[in-house]
Scaffold this motif. Structure first.
Motif, PDB file in Angstrom:
ATOM      1  N   GLY A 380       0.937  -1.305  -0.152  1.00 29.37           N
ATOM      2  CA  GLY A 380      -0.104   0.011  -0.201  1.00 29.37           C
ATOM      3  C   GLY A 380       0.952   1.380  -0.072  1.00 29.37           C
ATOM      4  O   GLY A 380       0.551   2.382   0.636  1.00 29.37           O
ATOM      5  N   THR A 381       2.086   1.120  -0.724  1.00 27.48           N
ATOM      6  CA  THR A 381       2.796   2.330  -0.527  1.00 27.48           C
ATOM      7  C   THR A 381       3.342   2.594  -2.141  1.00 27.48           C
ATOM      8  O   THR A 381       3.071   1.726  -2.837  1.00 27.48           O
ATOM      9  CB  THR A 381       3.994   2.238   0.427  1.00 27.48           C
ATOM     10  N   ARG A 382       4.063   3.737  -2.225  1.00 27.61           N
ATOM     11  CA  ARG A 382       4.886   4.211  -3.442  1.00 27.61           C
ATOM     12  C   ARG A 382       6.332   4.026  -3.269  1.00 27.61           C
ATOM     13  O   ARG A 382       6.779   4.577  -2.387  1.00 27.61           O
ATOM     14  CB  ARG A 382       4.443   5.371  -4.103  1.00 27.61           C
ATOM     15  N   LEU A 383       7.220   3.399  -3.967  1.00 26.77           N
ATOM     16  CA  LEU A 383       8.502   3.485  -3.969  1.00 26.77           C
ATOM     17  C   LEU A 383       9.166   4.163  -5.047  1.00 26.77           C
ATOM     18  O   LEU A 383       9.238   3.759  -6.241  1.00 26.77           O
ATOM     19  CB  LEU A 383       9.021   2.163  -3.949  1.00 26.77           C
ATOM     20  N   THR A 384       9.267   5.682  -5.034  1.00 27.66           N
ATOM     21  CA  THR A 384       9.923   6.339  -6.028  1.00 27.66           C
ATOM     22  C   THR A 384      11.444   6.436  -5.601  1.00 27.66           C
ATOM     23  O   THR A 384      12.124   5.929  -4.451  1.00 27.66           O
ATOM     24  CB  THR A 384       9.313   7.800  -5.960  1.00 27.66           C
ATOM     25  N   PRO A 385      12.137   7.092  -6.254  1.00 22.31           N
ATOM     26  CA  PRO A 385      13.726   7.344  -6.062  1.00 22.31           C
ATOM     27  C   PRO A 385      14.033   7.995  -4.579  1.00 22.31           C
ATOM     28  O   PRO A 385      15.037   7.866  -4.243  1.00 22.31           O
ATOM     29  CB  PRO A 385      14.152   8.164  -7.493  1.00 22.31           C
ATOM     30  N   LEU A 448      10.752   4.717   4.969  1.00 25.94           N
ATOM     31  CA  LEU A 448      10.973   5.686   4.587  1.00 25.94           C
ATOM     32  C   LEU A 448      10.009   6.411   3.479  1.00 25.94           C
ATOM     33  O   LEU A 448       9.360   7.179   3.424  1.00 25.94           O
ATOM     34  CB  LEU A 448      12.506   6.248   3.870  1.00 25.94           C
ATOM     35  N   ALA A 449       9.693   5.240   2.547  1.00 24.96           N
ATOM     36  CA  ALA A 449       8.815   5.354   1.689  1.00 24.96           C
ATOM     37  C   ALA A 449       7.223   5.910   2.337  1.00 24.96           C
ATOM     38  O   ALA A 449       6.683   6.845   1.772  1.00 24.96           O
ATOM     39  CB  ALA A 449       8.598   4.281   0.546  1.00 24.96           C
ATOM     40  N   ASN A 450       7.139   4.995   3.187  1.00 22.63           N
ATOM     41  CA  ASN A 450       5.780   5.192   4.100  1.00 22.63           C
ATOM     42  C   ASN A 450       5.680   6.821   4.628  1.00 22.63           C
ATOM     43  O   ASN A 450       4.657   7.360   4.527  1.00 22.63           O
ATOM     44  CB  ASN A 450       5.411   4.308   4.907  1.00 22.63           C
ATOM     45  N   ASN A 453       5.370   9.449   1.899  1.00 22.23           N
ATOM     46  CA  ASN A 453       4.033   9.500   1.591  1.00 22.23           C
ATOM     47  C   ASN A 453       2.986  10.173   2.615  1.00 22.23           C
ATOM     48  O   ASN A 453       2.213  10.960   2.202  1.00 22.23           O
ATOM     49  CB  ASN A 453       3.420   8.238   1.190  1.00 22.23           C
ATOM     50  N   GLU A 454       2.986   9.663   3.719  1.00 29.12           N
ATOM     51  CA  GLU A 454       2.513  10.472   4.641  1.00 29.12           C
ATOM     52  C   GLU A 454       2.386  11.992   4.894  1.00 29.12           C
ATOM     53  O   GLU A 454       1.517  12.547   5.175  1.00 29.12           O
ATOM     54  CB  GLU A 454       2.681   9.708   6.152  1.00 29.12           C
ATOM     55  N   MET A 455       3.799  12.244   4.889  1.00 30.28           N
ATOM     56  CA  MET A 455       4.170  13.679   5.267  1.00 30.28           C
ATOM     57  C   MET A 455       3.715  14.295   4.070  1.00 30.28           C
ATOM     58  O   MET A 455       3.212  15.507   4.019  1.00 30.28           O
ATOM     59  CB  MET A 455       5.527  13.952   5.197  1.00 30.28           C
ATOM     60  N   ALA A 456       3.718  13.998   2.685  1.00 26.77           N
ATOM     61  CA  ALA A 456       3.515  14.510   1.638  1.00 26.77           C
ATOM     62  C   ALA A 456       1.645  14.899   1.605  1.00 26.77           C
ATOM     63  O   ALA A 456       1.222  15.991   1.463  1.00 26.77           O
ATOM     64  CB  ALA A 456       3.698  14.027   0.320  1.00 26.77           C
ATOM     65  N   VAL A 457       1.083  13.861   2.091  1.00 22.69           N
ATOM     66  CA  VAL A 457      -0.314  14.106   2.068  1.00 22.69           C
ATOM     67  C   VAL A 457      -0.764  14.966   3.078  1.00 22.69           C
ATOM     68  O   VAL A 457      -1.516  15.829   2.991  1.00 22.69           O
ATOM     69  CB  VAL A 457      -0.903  12.549   2.591  1.00 22.69           C
ATOM     70  N   LYS A 458      -0.283  14.958   4.218  1.00 21.71           N
ATOM     71  CA  LYS A 458      -0.323  15.889   5.609  1.00 21.71           C
ATOM     72  C   LYS A 458       0.078  17.292   5.092  1.00 21.71           C
ATOM     73  O   LYS A 458      -0.827  18.192   5.383  1.00 21.71           O
ATOM     74  CB  LYS A 458       0.447  15.500   6.735  1.00 21.71           C
TER      75      LYS A 458
END
Ligand code: CAO
Length: 556
Positions: A380-385, A448-450, A453-458
């Motif tokens: 349930g996450t995204r793994l970008t660079p 870190l990926a999680n 993503n959480e921080m970006a959404v927040k």
């Protein structure tokens, strides 16, 4: 008691001279012809004798000052002379033809040593009732018979003016000239407007004068002579009459390159503003009083907001009348935009930035990342660079601790941090926010990926707490998903380094025997050169690029 300003006499050809000796002090009684100061040019020294007997009220110059003909040097109190004002027409002499000491007085006394050649009927009495006189102010002898243009009228009808206040500024071919009022009183009418051409003797204004001048605060001011400051050597007040003329050269020696009239110069001196810092908006870049007022307003606003826009010796960007060029809307900055603007400017001005560029070969990293895509989905996450970049930066910070420092504001100490918290710039509709991921060196790629993503959404939902945006040691600003092949990010002080990430692309890379298609990631590192040297950044950067080039190292 009448006071009189004693000026530098004809210097016999020398343009500027230095005050090398003061022969009197405030309170001294001086005789006629007693030396007041000694001046020295590159060829000679000369005494300036007092043209009158009296008591020294004030010294207007100090040793080491540079003065020129007409500069005020001493204020003298003449014993036994009573004050009379504004009753008679005043004849204004021509500075160029003054052979002797030039002085100014509130009294319309005739200066016997200063033959007044120019008929400058200023003021001309026209009406007198109950000691109140209506008088005309006209253009005095300005040293030229040519027409000059009225370029500034800093006064308005109804103003209570004190003798010496600027009535208007005229401009000839070579100089701007301040025309002060020769007496105090109420301004009844201004007979000219900006752009008008006038010549010596032309009427400029009507004024109502009286025995004393009431100024707005209700305080009554006797119109005694004001010391005309000539500290800059620019403003000279010739003649013994009550109509001093301040002449300001366009390229004066003491403030070369400044184009401002005497009124603006006087205001600048009063406000303590350095004219070099002002962008003039008048004709041909002339500094107007409004420019000074705007500058001071901005300085006050900046001081109140904590932003040092003009406190660092940088000229403010002048306001532009955009309406002249087309339609426009005013869009107020929101809180985040204002904060970002302040922080960016503060950091840009305070931190000596250097930016280095390099490319990381992320071919293997990208293969590895893609191989994890389906697993990322399951998690349930995204793994970008970005998690890889965070991890590589944490390793590079640990290996190069000088990048994990701050410098104390007094410049005395470095703060060496033993934790590795890294900020990530997030673009949100309301502006730029930088949440901080804690202890990056201790976390794995999935975590870190999680967290990213959480921080970006927040961040995008406006739900980040201030604490989540504090404590960073280093920042990553990634424009990789957007594009570009390099940029120079601004260090997020008190951090000392920031990584700029641009868009990766496949490039032919020479391996020593052939070109191979490799996925190359353009990177830039900006750093605070007070804390990190170029070689230090080179080591940090090389380390970072190696980490990204070999994902196995990130597991170490
Ligand atoms: N090169 C090529 N592609 C890249 C890339 C790069 N350097 N970086 C990311 N991408 C790809 C990602 O892999 C992703 O594609 P896939 O889904 O196929 O993998 C896609 O671009 C979108 O990525 P993303 O932007 O959603 O995620 P991210 O982790 O790369 O970035 C965040 C997250 C929050 C940093 C980003 O959304 C963002 O806000 N960036 C702007 C930061 C910014 O404004 N910086 C300037 C500050 S100074 O003005």
């Amino acid at each position: 008691m009448t006071t009189e300003i004693i000026h530098v006499p004809d210097l016999g050809g020398a343009e500027t001279v230095e005050v090398i000796e003061l022969c009197v002090a405030p309170g001294d009684t001086v005789e006629l012809e007693q030396s007041l100061v000694v001046l020295e040019s590159d060829k000679a020294t000369m005494d300036v004798p007092s043209p009158k007997a009296g008591v020294v009220k004030a010294l207007i110059v100090k040793e080491g000052d540079t003065v020129s003909e007409g500069s005020a040097i001493v204020e003298l109190e003449l014993a036994g002379v009573e004050l009379e004002i504004g009753a008679e027409p005043v004849v204004v002499g021509d500075l160029a033809s003054q052979p002797e000491v030039v002085s100014e007085s509130v009294e319309p006394v005739e200066d016997k040593r200063a033959p007044a050649p120019a008929p400058a009927p200023s003021p001309t009495p026209s009406l007198a009732t109950n000691g109140v006189t209506e008088q005309m102010v006209s253009v005095p002898d300005i040293g030229t018979t040519d027409l000059v243009e009225v370029i500034e009228i800093p006064v308005s009808v109804g103003d209570q003016l004190i003798e010496g206040d600027s009535l208007l500024v005229v401009e000839g071919d070579k100089a701007t000239m301040d025309i002060p009022v020769p007496f105090g009183g109420e301004l009844l009418e201004v007979l000219v407007k900006e752009g008008d051409k006038v010549a010596m003797g032309d009427n400029l204004a009507r004024m109502m004068t009286g025995a004393s001048v009431e100024i707005p605060m209700g305080e009554v001011v006797e119109p005694t002579v004001e010391s005309v400051s000539s500290a800059s050597g620019l403003t000279v007040s010739p003649d013994s009459g009550a109509a001093p003329i301040a002449i300001s050269g366009i390229e004066p020696s003491a403030e070369a390159g400044i184009y401002a009239g005497p009124a603006s110069r006087a205001l600048a001196r009063e406000l303590g503003v350095d004219l070099h810092k002002i962008a003039g908006t008048g004709p041909r870049g002339r500094i107007l009083k409004e420019d000074l007022q705007g500058y001071v307003k901005k300085a006050v606003a900046a001081a109140e907001s904590g932003l040092s826009a003009v406190g660092v010796g940088i000229p403010a960007v002048p306001d532009v009348d955009f309406g002249k060029f087309g339609e426009f809307d005013i869009v107020p900055l929101n809180k985040i935009q204002k904060l970002t603007a302040n922080n960016m400017q503060r950091n840009w001005l305070n931190v000596p930035h250097v930016t280095q560029f390099d490319e990381a070969d992320i071919t293997d990293l990208e293969d590895f990342r893609r191989s994890l895509k389906s697993e990322a989905e399951k998690r349930g996450t995204r793994l970008t660079p970005l998690p890889f970049l965070l991890k590589a930066c944490a390793h590079a910070l640990c290996a190069n601790p000088e990048f994990n420092r701050s410098i104390t504001s007094n410049g005395e100490n470095f703060v060496q941090k033993k934790y590795v918290h890294i900020g990530v710039a997030v673009d949100t509709p309301r502006g730029l926010l930088v949440p901080v991921i804690r202890d990056v060196d201790e976390k794995g790629l999935w975590q870190l990926a999680n967290e990213i993503n959480e921080m970006a959404v927040k961040a995008r939902d406006g739900k980040l707490s201030p604490a989540e945006m504090q404590g960073g040691c280093f920042t990553i600003s990634s424009l990789g998903a957007i594009g570009g092949n390099g940029f120079t990010p601004i260090v997020n002080a008190p951090e000392v380094g920031i990584l700029g990430v641009s868009k990766s692309q496949i490039k032919p890379v020479w391996n020593g025997s052939e070109f191979l298609p490799r996925m190359m990631l353009p990177l830039s590192v900006s750093y605070d050169h007070r804390v990190v040297n170029g070689a230090g950044c080179g080591r940090f950067f090389t380390y970072l690029v190696q980490e990204l080039g070999d994902t196995r190292r990130l597991a170490l």
